[in-house]
Design an enzyme around this catalytic site. Structure first.
Site, PDB file in Angstrom:
ATOM      1  N   ASN A  68      -4.963 -12.001  -0.502  1.00 31.69           N
ATOM      2  CA  ASN A  68      -4.218 -12.729   0.524  1.00 31.69           C
ATOM      3  C   ASN A  68      -4.696 -14.177   0.592  1.00 31.69           C
ATOM      4  O   ASN A  68      -5.877 -14.489   0.379  1.00 31.69           O
ATOM      5  CB  ASN A  68      -4.272 -12.029   1.888  1.00 31.69           C
ATOM      6  CG  ASN A  68      -5.654 -11.696   2.395  1.00 31.69           C
ATOM      7  OD1 ASN A  68      -6.577 -11.477   1.616  1.00 31.69           O
ATOM      8  ND2 ASN A  68      -5.808 -11.652   3.700  1.00 31.69           N
ATOM      9  N   GLU A 116      -4.236 -17.166   3.240  1.00 35.05           N
ATOM     10  CA  GLU A 116      -3.753 -17.575   4.559  1.00 35.05           C
ATOM     11  C   GLU A 116      -3.598 -19.087   4.634  1.00 35.05           C
ATOM     12  O   GLU A 116      -4.031 -19.823   3.750  1.00 35.05           O
ATOM     13  CB  GLU A 116      -4.712 -17.048   5.635  1.00 35.05           C
ATOM     14  CG  GLU A 116      -4.734 -15.514   5.637  1.00 35.05           C
ATOM     15  CD  GLU A 116      -5.604 -14.919   6.731  1.00 35.05           C
ATOM     16  OE1 GLU A 116      -6.374 -15.658   7.394  1.00 35.05           O
ATOM     17  OE2 GLU A 116      -5.516 -13.685   6.915  1.00 35.05           O
ATOM     18  N   CYS A 168       0.488 -12.331   1.523  1.00 35.16           N
ATOM     19  CA  CYS A 168      -0.240 -11.072   1.376  1.00 35.16           C
ATOM     20  C   CYS A 168      -0.720 -10.893  -0.064  1.00 35.16           C
ATOM     21  O   CYS A 168      -0.145 -11.452  -1.009  1.00 35.16           O
ATOM     22  CB  CYS A 168       0.658  -9.896   1.741  1.00 35.16           C
ATOM     23  SG  CYS A 168       0.970  -9.718   3.502  1.00 35.16           S
ATOM     24  N   GLU A 210      -0.384  -8.336  -1.960  1.00 37.22           N
ATOM     25  CA  GLU A 210       0.635  -7.707  -2.805  1.00 37.22           C
ATOM     26  C   GLU A 210       1.572  -8.762  -3.389  1.00 37.22           C
ATOM     27  O   GLU A 210       1.995  -8.665  -4.553  1.00 37.22           O
ATOM     28  CB  GLU A 210       1.460  -6.697  -1.994  1.00 37.22           C
ATOM     29  CG  GLU A 210       0.667  -5.511  -1.472  1.00 37.22           C
ATOM     30  CD  GLU A 210       0.057  -5.751  -0.104  1.00 37.22           C
ATOM     31  OE1 GLU A 210      -0.323  -6.890   0.216  1.00 37.22           O
ATOM     32  OE2 GLU A 210      -0.050  -4.773   0.655  1.00 37.22           O
ATOM     33  N   CYS A 232       2.452  -4.218   4.538  1.00 37.73           N
ATOM     34  CA  CYS A 232       3.329  -4.613   5.649  1.00 37.73           C
ATOM     35  C   CYS A 232       4.785  -4.383   5.247  1.00 37.73           C
ATOM     36  O   CYS A 232       5.103  -4.142   4.063  1.00 37.73           O
ATOM     37  CB  CYS A 232       3.080  -6.071   6.034  1.00 37.73           C
ATOM     38  SG  CYS A 232       3.794  -7.268   4.877  1.00 37.73           S
ATOM     39  N   CYS A 249       6.088  -6.600   2.455  1.00 39.11           N
ATOM     40  CA  CYS A 249       5.569  -6.255   1.121  1.00 39.11           C
ATOM     41  C   CYS A 249       6.193  -4.970   0.597  1.00 39.11           C
ATOM     42  O   CYS A 249       6.397  -4.820  -0.609  1.00 39.11           O
ATOM     43  CB  CYS A 249       4.048  -6.162   1.140  1.00 39.11           C
ATOM     44  SG  CYS A 249       3.293  -7.789   1.173  1.00 39.11           S
TER      45      CYS A 249
HETATM   46  N1  THU Z   1      -2.459  -8.412   4.465  1.00 43.50           N
HETATM   47  C1  THU Z   1      -2.298  -8.236   3.116  1.00 43.50           C
HETATM   48  O1  THU Z   1      -2.632  -9.130   2.316  1.00 43.50           O
HETATM   49  N2  THU Z   1      -1.772  -7.073   2.688  1.00 43.50           N
HETATM   50  C2  THU Z   1      -1.464  -6.008   3.477  1.00 43.50           C
HETATM   51  O2  THU Z   1      -1.067  -4.973   2.969  1.00 43.50           O
HETATM   52  C3  THU Z   1      -1.603  -6.138   4.930  1.00 43.50           C
HETATM   53  C4  THU Z   1      -2.053  -7.443   5.443  1.00 43.50           C
HETATM   54  C5  THU Z   1      -3.078  -9.658   4.936  1.00 43.50           C
HETATM   55  C6  THU Z   1      -2.170 -10.634   5.615  1.00 43.50           C
HETATM   56  C7  THU Z   1      -3.178 -11.452   6.415  1.00 43.50           C
HETATM   57  O3  THU Z   1      -3.735 -12.469   5.581  1.00 43.50           O
HETATM   58  C8  THU Z   1      -4.281 -10.461   6.748  1.00 43.50           C
HETATM   59  O4  THU Z   1      -4.097  -9.368   5.870  1.00 43.50           O
HETATM   60  C9  THU Z   1      -4.269  -9.983   8.177  1.00 43.50           C
HETATM   61  O5  THU Z   1      -3.034  -9.501   8.528  1.00 43.50           O
END
Ligand code: THU
Length: 133
Positions: A43, A45, A54, A56, A87, A90
């Site tokens: 991920n 941010e 994310c 994925e 999520c 994704c």
């Molecule tokens: N996140 C992912 O990268 N993948 C997931 O399957 C769930 C959430 C990340 C998004 C964000 O950067 C952090 O987790 C908190 O939500």
């Protein structure tokens, strides 16, 4: 080492490179495409929170940039008690390249915690068929 062990290792490794200063929640993902290659993502941010990506999404982008293919298996690695299932967005992104029977594993750095199928996580997913002219 099995494919799944290698995928777990890749996702665990790439997770450490996540850019997650806002949530503090690092995620790594690895997918296996139909030609057997592995693609990993973490991920990323952003200070403008909705712009974050994310793990994925990063793995999917890496596969497409490397020539594309179909997704045969996915693993997601995170820490903490709640399972880090993908999520909603994704799940839809994965459905572009994977079928309903595609296994989606959720893991900690220590190992797999639960396994699902994409169809189980995203039943009745949206499909679009272009109308005949
Ligand atoms: N996140 C992912 O990268 N993948 C997931 O399957 C769930 C959430 C990340 C998004 C964000 O950067 C952090 O987790 C908190 O939500």
């Amino acid at each position: 080492m099995s494919d799944l062990d290698a995928m777990h290792a890749r996702a665990t490794e790439v997770r450490l490179r996540a850019h997650a200063p806002y949530s503090g929640f690092k995620v790594g993902a690895c997918l296996r495409s139909d030609d057997g290659r592995l693609f990993a993502g973490c991920n990323v941010e952003n200070v403008a929170y909705p712009q974050g990506l994310c793990a994925e999404a990063g793995a999917i982008a890496a596969m497409v940039a490397a020539g594309g293919g179909r997704i045969e298996e996915v693993i997601i690695v995170a820490e903490g008690e709640p399972l880090c299932t993908p999520c909603g967005g994704c799940r839809q992104k994965l459905a572009e390249f994977a079928g309903p029977d595609t296994p989606i594993h959720v893991a900690s750095p220590q190992g797999i915690r639960a396994s699902f199928t994409l169809g189980g996580l995203l039943p009745e997913s949206f499909r679009f068929e272009k109308a005949a002219p």
